[in-house]
Structure formats: C-alpha cells, structure tokens
Scaffold this motif. Structure first.
Motif, PDB file in Angstrom:
ATOM      1  N   THR A 173      16.985 -27.803 -35.401  1.00 14.00           N
ATOM      2  CA  THR A 173      17.012 -27.764 -33.948  1.00 14.00           C
ATOM      3  C   THR A 173      16.217 -26.569 -33.635  1.00 14.00           C
ATOM      4  O   THR A 173      15.388 -25.985 -34.532  1.00 14.00           O
ATOM      5  N   PHE A 174      15.949 -26.656 -32.386  1.00  9.80           N
ATOM      6  CA  PHE A 174      14.997 -25.314 -31.830  1.00  9.80           C
ATOM      7  C   PHE A 174      15.711 -24.893 -30.604  1.00  9.80           C
ATOM      8  O   PHE A 174      16.458 -25.512 -29.919  1.00  9.80           O
ATOM      9  N   LYS A 175      15.495 -23.467 -30.287  1.00  9.91           N
ATOM     10  CA  LYS A 175      15.877 -22.772 -29.317  1.00  9.91           C
ATOM     11  C   LYS A 175      15.604 -23.044 -27.985  1.00  9.91           C
ATOM     12  O   LYS A 175      14.307 -23.035 -27.862  1.00  9.91           O
ATOM     13  N   PRO A 205      12.536 -18.444 -27.874  1.00 12.31           N
ATOM     14  CA  PRO A 205      12.845 -19.689 -27.517  1.00 12.31           C
ATOM     15  C   PRO A 205      11.955 -20.231 -26.234  1.00 12.31           C
ATOM     16  O   PRO A 205      11.303 -19.492 -25.791  1.00 12.31           O
ATOM     17  N   ILE A 206      11.976 -21.615 -26.320  1.00 11.12           N
ATOM     18  CA  ILE A 206      11.011 -22.366 -25.156  1.00 11.12           C
ATOM     19  C   ILE A 206      11.845 -22.083 -23.963  1.00 11.12           C
ATOM     20  O   ILE A 206      12.856 -22.386 -23.972  1.00 11.12           O
ATOM     21  N   SER A 207      11.048 -21.416 -22.929  1.00 11.49           N
ATOM     22  CA  SER A 207      11.640 -21.406 -21.482  1.00 11.49           C
ATOM     23  C   SER A 207      11.257 -22.412 -20.877  1.00 11.49           C
ATOM     24  O   SER A 207      10.197 -22.859 -20.692  1.00 11.49           O
ATOM     25  N   PHE A 208      12.399 -22.861 -19.968  1.00  8.10           N
ATOM     26  CA  PHE A 208      12.221 -23.722 -18.829  1.00  8.10           C
ATOM     27  C   PHE A 208      13.034 -23.201 -17.624  1.00  8.10           C
ATOM     28  O   PHE A 208      14.176 -22.379 -17.855  1.00  8.10           O
ATOM     29  N   HIS A 209      12.462 -23.503 -16.553  1.00  8.49           N
ATOM     30  CA  HIS A 209      13.228 -23.133 -15.061  1.00  8.49           C
ATOM     31  C   HIS A 209      13.870 -24.389 -14.475  1.00  8.49           C
ATOM     32  O   HIS A 209      13.392 -25.411 -14.480  1.00  8.49           O
ATOM     33  N   PHE A 210      14.972 -24.231 -14.532  1.00  9.34           N
ATOM     34  CA  PHE A 210      15.978 -25.411 -13.757  1.00  9.34           C
ATOM     35  C   PHE A 210      15.812 -25.036 -12.231  1.00  9.34           C
ATOM     36  O   PHE A 210      16.356 -24.289 -11.672  1.00  9.34           O
ATOM     37  N   GLU A 242      18.122 -30.397 -30.470  1.00 11.91           N
ATOM     38  CA  GLU A 242      17.937 -31.212 -31.762  1.00 11.91           C
ATOM     39  C   GLU A 242      16.286 -31.441 -31.785  1.00 11.91           C
ATOM     40  O   GLU A 242      15.944 -31.431 -30.490  1.00 11.91           O
ATOM     41  N   MET A 243      15.611 -31.811 -32.747  1.00 11.82           N
ATOM     42  CA  MET A 243      14.081 -31.862 -32.784  1.00 11.82           C
ATOM     43  C   MET A 243      13.933 -32.908 -32.159  1.00 11.82           C
ATOM     44  O   MET A 243      12.705 -33.516 -31.532  1.00 11.82           O
ATOM     45  N   VAL A 303      11.026 -33.527 -26.239  1.00  8.43           N
ATOM     46  CA  VAL A 303      10.524 -32.311 -25.765  1.00  8.43           C
ATOM     47  C   VAL A 303       9.536 -32.013 -26.504  1.00  8.43           C
ATOM     48  O   VAL A 303       8.650 -31.232 -25.932  1.00  8.43           O
ATOM     49  N   LEU A 304       9.635 -31.886 -27.987  1.00 11.28           N
ATOM     50  CA  LEU A 304       8.579 -31.173 -28.530  1.00 11.28           C
ATOM     51  C   LEU A 304       7.373 -31.861 -28.573  1.00 11.28           C
ATOM     52  O   LEU A 304       6.192 -31.367 -29.194  1.00 11.28           O
TER      53      LEU A 304
END
Length: 635
Positions: A25-27, A95-100, A42-43, A85-86
């Motif tokens: 997994t990744f955060k 962790p990887i940041s995303f804006h909803f 999950e990757m 995603v990756l």
C-alpha cells in the motif's frame, strides 16, 4: 486432518501466511474544503478506486460533479479514473496529496444538487473562490453573500448572544472589497449584521442554497479558463469551459466572452491538450445528461431528495413552531418572571411600607404620649407662667413705683450734691477772703505789738529790761498808764474767728446730714439691686451711686479737712480776750460767767463743755486759741 505441532511453530506459520496475503500500500492525503483525510491505497488501485473510497467516506452519491486534483510542475491536473494512481504523473511524496473538489458545475443548483453534502461542498468551494477573487463579485453582492454565510454558520441572529465583534475572526469579504472602501471592521460588521438579522428562520441548508443561487448568476461562476493563441493574428486569448459550452475571452476581460459555443451546437472537439479535452467531454456529457430522461438511480436520488427536503421542511416548520413556541414561552416566562419580580418587589415594598407604617404608628404613639406629657407639662408651666406673670406684674408695678421713688430720691440727692458743690465753691471763696482778712489782722497785730513795745520803752525805760514787771499787765489784756489805756481786744479778729468757726460747724452739720442721706440711699439701692436684677436696673443704680460718690468727691479740700475730726490749733501769738465763742448766739458773747472757761480746766472738761454746747448729734470739733502758754481757750 488434524495438524499437530508446537504452538511456536503454529504462530510463525500464521505470521508468514499473513505477510504473503497482505498487499503493498501507499498513503494518500485527501484535502477537502474544510477537512483532511488519510487513506492507505493498494499499489494496483486505479484513480476510480481511490475516488470511490473518498466518496464513500464522505457519504457522497452525486459523484459526477467531483474529482481529485493534484499539482505537478506548477499546473493543476485532475486524476484520471481509468488509470492506476501510481502510473500517473503524481508528486513523489509521502503521503501523496489530492484535493477533492468540484470539477463540473450544475446549470441550476437548486434542481441538480440533490444531497445536502453535495450542496455543502459546493457552497464551501464557491465561497472560497469568491474570497480568493477567482470569481468576481460586486461589493453589494459580497455583503449579501456574507450575510447568508453568517446565517449558515451561526443560525438566527440574537442580539443578546451575537454582541458587537462576534465576526472579527471570520473571513467574509474579499480583500479587494476591503481595499476599495475605507471602512473599519466594525462598519463592515454592522452592514453584514443588518442583512443577517433579516434572515431569521432560515435553516443552514437553505442559507447555503441561497448563497449558491446568487453565486451561479455571476459571470465567472463555474468557468475554467485556459490560455490559447490565435495563429492568424498571434493574439493571446482565453478559452473558457463551463456547463453551458465553450467561450472565447480576451486576455483582459473574463466577464464578457467574445464568442460562445453551446454544447448543443458542438458535434466534434479536436484538442491537443488532454486536460481541456477531458473537461470538455465531462461538461458535454453532463449537458446531454440533463436533457435526457433521468436514470433509475437519479430518479431514486431525486425522490429521496424530495422526500428529504419535504421531511426537512416539515422538520424545519416543526422546529420553527417549536422555536416560536419556545420563544413565546420564554417571553411569557420572562414576562412572568418580570411580573413575579415586580410582584415580589411590590410585596417587598408593601412589607417595607407596613414595617414603616408600624414603626410610624409606634413612633406616633410614642410621640402622642410624649405630646400628652408635654401638654401636661406645658399646662403646668402655663399655670406657673401665669403665676409668675402675675408676680412679675406686681413686681413690675412695685419696681416701677420703687424706681420712681428712687429716681426722685436720686434727683433729690443730685440736687443736694449740686447745692453742696455750689455751697462749697462759695465757702471756698469766703475762706479765701477770710484768709486774706486773717493775714491783714495778723499784720495789724504785728504793728500793734511793735507800737506797744515802742510805747513801753518810752514810758518805762527802766522796765524795758524786765518786761515781766511792766505795770498795767492784766489778765484781761488791758494795759493802763495814767490816763492812757490800751485795749488789745481786736474786734475784727474776734469776728473773723467766730465766722470761720460758725461756717465750719454749719458745713460739718450739713455734711453729716448729707452723708446720712447718702448712706440711706445706698442701702436702698443695694436692696433694690438684689430684688430687681432681672429687671435690668443694676447698671442704672450703679450709675446713680457713682454719680453720688463723684458729687461728694468734688467737695473742696478745706471742707474735707474739717471732716477728719482733727483739732484745729491756732496760735495767734497775740493778746486775745479769754471769751468762749458761742456758736449758738450772735457775736460777741457777753455772758462771761456762763461761758467762761477757766484756763486751768483740763482739755477733757473743755471738750465736754464744747460737746454740750454743740448738742449730742453734732461732731465734737475742738478749736484751741492760745495767747500765752498758760492762756488757752477751747471752743
């Protein structure tokens, strides 16, 4: 089959089995407008897997409006749903940041936004865009929008709770508007509060929907701008994509498009920029979807939304009624409390008034008793005062009479004093004349003695040496030689001595009577002073006594000498007849046998004789007249 083995071996095998089954997994950090969330992905997950996870966590069903955005190389990019995603060009961070965020905007927010969470997310995003000046809004509209935002956050306005300064920490207006008008924060708050007070009774979702309904009419609402270039003129332009179509803007004007193309008139889109292309496809799909029959899912969602709105409306109405009833009950309670407080205050005042009246009644009773006692005392004092008045009247009458008598006596005494002073002056003048006559008589006596000596030397020269044997010596003061007879009785000297003695005795008699009268007056005045101190007559009688003493003090010194009681010893040193002067008869005394005093008599006998001749009331004054040592006459 039963597996047998030690527990340690079983534990190691279970841990190794779990490690093999657990995927890598990744955060990921998801940032919404008002919150942040972290997930483990999950990757192998695609963008849609992560997006669905976030929507489930938010409880969002209207997922077609939103997307996940990230920033790479300074550009904002939307996460693709069909790719891992990756595998996408995402930032390499942990962790990887995303804006909803909302990716597509509805044409009519009131009809298309069904869920409350969808509406709330749109409200927060549009509000942020207005405050960040990504959407232009006029100052008047920003104040109105701010009032709806305050209503959505704080509820109904309550002046008792929302005191001045309660909006100090809220960002409600764009900085451009604050710079444009030179108003203080208190002035802006006052303007916003004035609109905010009018939104009373509006629920939070209604306030947010009213905010969005105003915002959707703004020119820059829901428009995504992309810079483009026109090849022919080489001018810079802006391409705007929104829910209604595609628009061409000049670089300096984002409000009014130079040209617009609605989605209904667009058949094909050819674009080298994939981001623009995906945005156009999504808005076109939504545009076409709105004009088709809703799917079963949408119909269910709309039905649920309608039911939810109806339920909320009924709930809001119920809450409004309850709130109104509660407010009325609170007002009634406040009124009752106010009335109760008023009644308690009135009761307290009545009790205080009752206590005061009781105290006043007791005080009045005490005062009445005191007044009754005072009345009795006053009646007694009045009776005593009446008696005293009558006594004072009698005393006043008596005092007036006594005063009149005393004044009369005082006037009489003053007249006597004046007469005495005049008589004293007259006597003083007569005494001066008598002194002068006495001097003249002594001078005549001296001359007579000298003449006698001369005659004796001439007639009896042989007797000059023996004067004690001179012929004619007689005790009666006569000298004879043949036919010559010398009578040494000086009639003038006798008369002068007699008049002096008579005046002296008259003055002594008058002085004695005057002193007796003065003593009587003084005793009477002292008696009156003791009786009439309250009548204010003491000072008057003191003045009277002073005037009388003054009058007595003005008597001549030769009269005061006679008052001392000392004897007057006059040595005439000349022949003098041995006659006793009779002060009671005229001058001279011829009855020698009755008034002659022998020279051998003692002074005591002479004094008694003089006293008998003057009377018992007069002072005993003695005058001794001596010619020779053996010839003494007492008067």
């Amino acid at each position: 089959m039963i597996w047998c083995g030690c527990p340690h071996q079983l534990k190691n095998m279970s841990i190794r089995g779990l490690k093999k089954k657990q995927p890598k997994t990744f955060k990921v950090r998801i940032i919404t407008v008002d919150a942040e969330m972290e997930f483990s992905c999950e990757m192998k997950w695609k963008g849609k897997d992560l997006f669905d996870l976030v929507c489930r966590a938010l409880g969002l069903r209207e997922t077609w409006f939103f997307g996940l955005q990230y920033t790479i190389k300074g550009m904002c990019t939307w996460l693709k749903m069909d790719k891992k995603v990756l595998d996408q060009e995402i930032p390499k961070e942990d962790p990887i940041s995303f804006h909803f965020l909302a990716k597509f905007y509805p044409e009519k927010v009131e009809e298309e936004l069904l869920q409350e969470i969808t509406q709330h997310l749109f409200f927060l995003q549009v509000k942020k865009q207005i405050l960040d000046e990504e959407i232009y809004c006029s100052p008047e509209a920003t104040v109105l929008l701010a009032s709806y935002a305050v209503q959505a956050k704080y509820g109904d306005y309550d002046p008792n709770f929302h005191e001045p300064g309660f909006l100090a920490h809220d960002e409600l207006l764009p900085k451009r508007v604050l710079r444009q008008y030179q108003l203080t924060a208190e002035m802006w708050e006052e303007k916003i509060t004035a609109w905010y007070a009018e939104h009373r009774g509006i629920a939070r979702d209604e306030a947010e929907m009213n905010y969005l309904k105003i915002a959707q009419d703004l020119e820059m609402y829901g428009v995504n701008y992309f810079p483009i270039a026109q090849n022919k003129n080489h001018t810079d332009l802006l391409l705007g994509v929104d829910a209604k179509g595609i628009h061409i803007y000049s670089i300096n004007n984002r409000f009014s498009p130079n040209k617009s193309f609605e989605w209904s008139s667009i058949r094909n889109i050819s674009c080298s920029e994939k981001e623009i292309f995906q945005l156009c496809i999504g808005n076109h799909d939504l545009f076409m979807r709105r004009r088709k029959v809703d799917s079963i899912e949408i119909q269910q969602m709309k039905a649920q939304a309608r039911e939810e709105k109806a339920r909320k409306k009924m709930e809001n109405q119920r809450l409004a009624r309850e709130k109104q009833l509660r407010e009325e009950a609170e007002r009634a309670k406040e009124e009752l409390e106010r009335r109760l407080f008023q009644l308690e205050d009135e009761a307290r005042q009545a009790n205080e008034a009752l206590l005061r009246s009781q105290e006043a009644a007791e005080l009045l009773a005490e005062k009445a008793q005191i007044a009754e006692e005072e009345a009795k005392l006053l009646a007694q004092n009045a009776a005593e005062a009446e008696q005293e008045r009558q006594r004072l009247e009698l005393t006043a009458l008596k005092s007036k009479e006594e005063k009149r008598l005393m004044e009369q006596k005082m006037r009489e005494a003053e007249l006597i004093a004046v007469k005495l002073v005049k008589e004293s002056d007259r006597r003083a003048k007569e005494a001066e004349h008598l002194k002068q006559d006495l001097h003249e008589a002594r001078e005549a006596e001296r001359k007579a003695k000298q003449k006698l000596l001369d005659i004796t030397r001439l007639n009896y020269p042989h007797m000059a040496k023996y004067p004690q044997y001179c012929p004619g010596d007689s005790r009666d003061g006569t000298f004879e030689k043949g036919s010559i007879k010398l009578d040494l009785k000086d009639i003038d000297l006798k008369r002068l001595s007699f008049e002096i003695e008579r005046e002296r005795l008259d003055y002594l008699e008058k002085s004695r009577k005057f002193e007796d009268r003065l003593k009587e007056l003084k005793s009477e005045i002292h008696a009156l002073k003791l009786e009439e101190k309250q009548a204010g007559l003491c000072s008057h009688w003191n003045e009277v006594l002073g005037s009388l003493d003054h009058s007595l003090g003005n008597a001549p010194s030769w009269m005061k000498t006679f008052e001392t009681g000392d004897s007057l010893d006059v040595n005439l040193q000349r022949p003098f007849p041995a006659y006793l002067l009779n002060t009671a008869s005229s001058w001279p005394c011829t009855n020698k046998t009755q008034h002659m005093v022998p020279v051998e008599k003692s002074s005591s006998q002479a004094n008694s004789l003089a006293a008998n001749s003057l009377g018992t009331g007069a002072r005993k004054q003695i005058i001794k007249v001596q010619q020779h040592d053996s010839d003494v006459i007492y008067i």
